[in-house]
Design an enzyme around this catalytic site. Sequence first.
Site, short mmCIF file in Angstrom:
data_model
loop_
_atom_site.label_atom_id
_atom_site.label_comp_id
_atom_site.label_asym_id
_atom_site.label_seq_id
_atom_site.Cartn_x
_atom_site.Cartn_y
_atom_site.Cartn_z
N TYR A 128 0.85 -1.19 0.00
CA TYR A 128 0.00 0.00 0.00
C TYR A 128 0.88 1.23 0.00
O TYR A 128 1.85 1.32 0.76
CB TYR A 128 -0.90 -0.01 1.24
N ASP A 181 9.32 3.03 -0.03
CA ASP A 181 8.23 3.63 0.74
C ASP A 181 8.43 3.21 2.19
O ASP A 181 8.03 2.12 2.61
CB ASP A 181 6.87 3.18 0.20
N LYS A 197 4.11 8.76 9.26
CA LYS A 197 3.83 8.09 10.53
C LYS A 197 4.79 8.53 11.67
O LYS A 197 4.65 9.64 12.14
CB LYS A 197 3.81 6.57 10.31
#
Length: 453
Positions: free
Chosen positions: A164, A259, A287
């Site tokens: 994702y 990522d 995050k």
Amino acid sequence: MCTSHAHPNSPALTSDSRVRRSTARSANLLAAARQVIPGGVSSPVRAFRSVGGTPPFIIGGKGARITDADGNTYLDFVLSWGALALGHAHPLVVEAITLQAERGTSFGAPTELETELAEMVVRAMPAVEMLRFVSSGTEAVMSAIRLSRAATGRRKIVKFAGCYHGHADSLLVQAGSGVATLGLPDSPGVTAGAVADTLTASYNSIDEVEALLSLHPGAVAAIIVEPVAGNMGLVLPSLGFLQGLRRLTTAHGALLIFDEVMTGFRVAFGGAQRLYNISPDLTCLGKIMGGGLPAAAYGGRLDLMEQIAPSGKVYQAGTLSGNPLAMAAGIATLRELGKPGAYESLDRASLAMANCVRDACLQADLPVQTNALGGMWGFFLTDTTVTDFASAKTADTRLYARVFHALLDEGIYLAPSQFEAAFVSTAHDAQALEAAHIAVTKAVMTVRNRGAD
Ligand SMILES: *Cc1c(COP(=O)(O)O)cnc(C)c1O
């Protein structure tokens, strides 16, 4: 048999002796939220659709624990989807945010805080020489993709099934079946055109990547990968996979994008690139870097990052980018994580959790595979070794729902989906882990004793 997930949102269930928690207030809050917010939630997985039942509405958190509107407390292994490395309301993070809030919350002008956090990231991450702050991981990835296309003059992107990268149109492609499958959009509203240049390969398959690169010579701008996959459950890169991607991208003139929105500052202080000693051309962060506030970034090689406006011609901007509250939270968080022992404590806690789930499942005769790395851990309820999305999907999602609800009733808060990683923070101390151990053992036995529905 009747278990709580079989009757979502039924308040009558609270009288069932097997359901220890009250959920009446959360159920009322969800009903009200649904009137004004789609599904009552600001992000889909929060609605508990894949496990059933009512999501607890959270009123607060401290350290490793959160409390819901009905007064239930849980040991939190979701930690805002991995964003919290120090647990909830860490005193130093709260202090940093409070100090900054008193001075102002946003200026839309440069502040020294941005340079300070950028310097910390550049020092920590070997492949990040320069970076640009944005507000979400989605934006970071979208911008890195734009830059990779501009820098190479190529159009195509290779991604991996089950990885994702946020919800930008071009990356909302999940699984192609096999090599050379052109992406089909995962969501209505994403046009075939938006994903026409997205190619999909299986995670851990260098052969499939090689085949795609040969099939589209000189056309692939970048390969984007979660260096440790955390969005199909936790799947580790097999030996040589990341090295293989580095070798192939270099050979074919494509860029390698890590990522690290989830893995950055979670698997190690310098992310997966430091752990595995691989230099991607571009890195996406989010995050943990924002200390639990909305901040993210993309960065990498100097010659690439200088192509971003206003240094270069590749446009990218943001009203709240580099937000001072988020920068202050990020600085305080990275400062704590940079202290000796932080990652050793995360390693110990994640391994303890993975082992505890494995032992409980083996004792109860349930199929299980577990993984742990840095502050991430996870388990799949399957006998198949999980190396990619196809093998991850052999996991028993109905069994997961039952385990999930039994754990929730014992005060353990996990992601409401089999295909999400679990996390620990530095606040998950020996006492919290001991409590988790007892709860997990009891919950798994309960699932076994109840039998299937
Ligand atoms: C969470 C995540 C994103 C998206 O970040 P948002 O801040 O939710 O937009 C992108 N990539 C990975 C690997 C993630 O885990």
